[in-house]
Design an enzyme around this catalytic site. Structure first.
Site, PDB file in Angstrom:
ATOM      1  N   ASP A  82       0.814  -1.218   0.000  1.00  0.00           N
ATOM      2  CA  ASP A  82       0.000   0.000   0.000  1.00  0.00           C
ATOM      3  C   ASP A  82       0.851   1.275   0.000  1.00  0.00           C
ATOM      4  OD1 ASP A  82      -2.594   0.975  -0.100  1.00  0.00           O
ATOM      5  OD2 ASP A  82      -2.671   1.336   2.061  1.00  0.00           O
ATOM      6  N   HIS A  83       0.449   2.250  -0.796  1.00  0.00           N
ATOM      7  CA  HIS A  83       1.050   3.596  -0.785  1.00  0.00           C
ATOM      8  C   HIS A  83       2.566   3.593  -0.764  1.00  0.00           C
ATOM      9  CE1 HIS A  83      -2.499   6.105  -0.521  1.00  0.00           C
ATOM     10  NE2 HIS A  83      -3.020   5.243   0.337  1.00  0.00           N
ATOM     11  N   HIS A 181      -7.242   9.869   4.861  1.00  0.00           N
ATOM     12  CA  HIS A 181      -6.741   8.807   5.741  1.00  0.00           C
ATOM     13  C   HIS A 181      -6.874   9.228   7.204  1.00  0.00           C
ATOM     14  CE1 HIS A 181      -4.126   7.736   2.098  1.00  0.00           C
ATOM     15  NE2 HIS A 181      -4.979   6.738   2.257  1.00  0.00           N
ATOM     16  N   GLY A 216      -9.268   5.789   2.518  1.00  0.00           N
ATOM     17  CA  GLY A 216      -9.786   6.520   3.679  1.00  0.00           C
ATOM     18  C   GLY A 216     -11.140   6.024   4.147  1.00  0.00           C
ATOM     19  N   ASN A 237     -10.594   0.721   0.934  1.00  0.00           N
ATOM     20  CA  ASN A 237      -9.453   0.605   1.845  1.00  0.00           C
ATOM     21  C   ASN A 237      -9.803   0.993   3.280  1.00  0.00           C
ATOM     22  OD1 ASN A 237      -8.074   0.117  -0.504  1.00  0.00           O
ATOM     23  ND2 ASN A 237      -6.501   1.650  -0.160  1.00  0.00           N
ATOM     24  N   VAL A 238      -9.431   0.117   4.205  1.00  0.00           N
ATOM     25  CA  VAL A 238      -9.669   0.382   5.631  1.00  0.00           C
ATOM     26  C   VAL A 238      -8.392   0.053   6.406  1.00  0.00           C
ATOM     27  CG1 VAL A 238     -11.052  -0.207   7.655  1.00  0.00           C
ATOM     28  CG2 VAL A 238     -12.115  -0.250   5.381  1.00  0.00           C
TER      29      VAL A 238
END
Ligand code: 13P
Length: 291
Positions: A82-83, A181, A216, A237-238
């Site tokens: 992720d990211h 986020h 977010g 996404n969590v």
């Protein structure tokens, strides 16, 4: 049954108008809890690791545990980085067979975002079987090592989104539409639903082509989550919510059993708490029984 990449799983979700939960985990206890919960709901699953836990535990260890869990589970499961702003780490995770990689060059100017995203896409194509998520526009708040202040926020331009997909060959797109986020500062954050609808129409109007990601997830009201899914968000996404579940359950267990030194029981309490949150999200996203 199933080590898979994200593309086909999310195209099916786009078509079926539900979303797959993409849950960030920080350790192996949490990873096992997420898999157990999704398997009980017969839901497809995306496990995500942010850069810090990926570096701390090691991509090889995380990928090996994922593979072991996924091969035994009765559901399809993706392992997603992720990211990640570091091209080398993106490639290392692809080498260890993460099945979906997010290169986050969204803070760069458009041309540089295109260049970096394409570099990761080309690398993953060279290996085969690994899909890539890119981001256009910036999601505010803090997600692990990526911090975006409100005055740096830029929403995704729909026409640029089409160009971005065409020029990078990216499989999945995270368009910034106002979600953030972490914990929202207001109960009713201002989200640009029209923008999502427009992007969705351009990229998926003639049938599912490029699945769209909503970042977010924590703190959004159920009706807002449902609307985002109805408008085309198929990966949801969590992260923060699961960190709270893990830390609160650990704190509560230790506080209530201060004389006990049994880490297994603390892990169990944390797992149960994380599982309850996964059940909540799977119900809300409509992905139960879609495995
Ligand atoms: P939250 O921490 O707000 O749930 O966001 C998660 C996320 O978007 C991870 O990429």
């Amino acid at each position: 049954m199933a080590v898979v990449n994200a593309k086909d799983m999310l195209l099916r979700a786009t078509e079926g108008k539900y979303a797959v939960g993409a849950f960030n985990v920080t350790n192996i206890i949490q990873m096992a809890a997420v898999v157990e919960a999704a398997a009980e709901k017969n839901a497809p699953l995306i496990i995500q690791t942010s850069v810090t836990p990926t570096r701390l535990i090691g991509p090889g260890v995380l990928a090996a545990v994922y593979r072991e869990l996924a091969e035994q589970a009765p559901i399809p499961i993706v392992l997603h980085l992720d990211h990640c702003t570091d091209l080398d780490l993106c490639k290392r995770c692809a080498d260890t067979r993460y099945t979906n990689i997010m290169i986050d060059a969204s803070k760069q100017i458009f041309e540089e975002n295109v260049r970096q995203t394409k570099e990761v896409v080309d690398y993953c194509r060279g290996i085969g079987g690994i899909t890539v998520e890119g981001e256009l526009g910036t999601v505010t708040g803090v997600e692990d090592q990526v911090a975006v202040a409100e005055d740096e926020a830029a929403l995704c331009d729909p026409d640029k989104a089409v160009q971005f997909v065409e020029r990078t060959g990216v499989d999945i797109l995270a368009p910034a539409i106002g979600t953030a986020h972490g914990i929202y500062r207001t109960p009713n954050p201002k989200l640009d639903f029209d923008r999502l609808e427009k992007i969705s129409g351009l990229l998926n109007g003639d049938g599912p082509r490029i699945p769209l990601v909503i970042h977010g997830g924590t703190g959004l009201k159920p009706e807002v989550v449902k609307k985002l899914v109805a408008l085309g968000g198929s990966k949801f996404n969590v992260s923060t919510d699961l960190k709270h579940a893990l830390i609160d359950a650990t704190f509560e267990y230790i506080s209530a059993h201060r004389e006990e030194y049994n880490p297994g029981k603390i892990d169990k309490a944390a797992q149960e708490s994380v599982k309850r949150r996964i059940f909540y999200w799977i119900d809300l996203l409509g992905c139960e029984a879609k495995a």
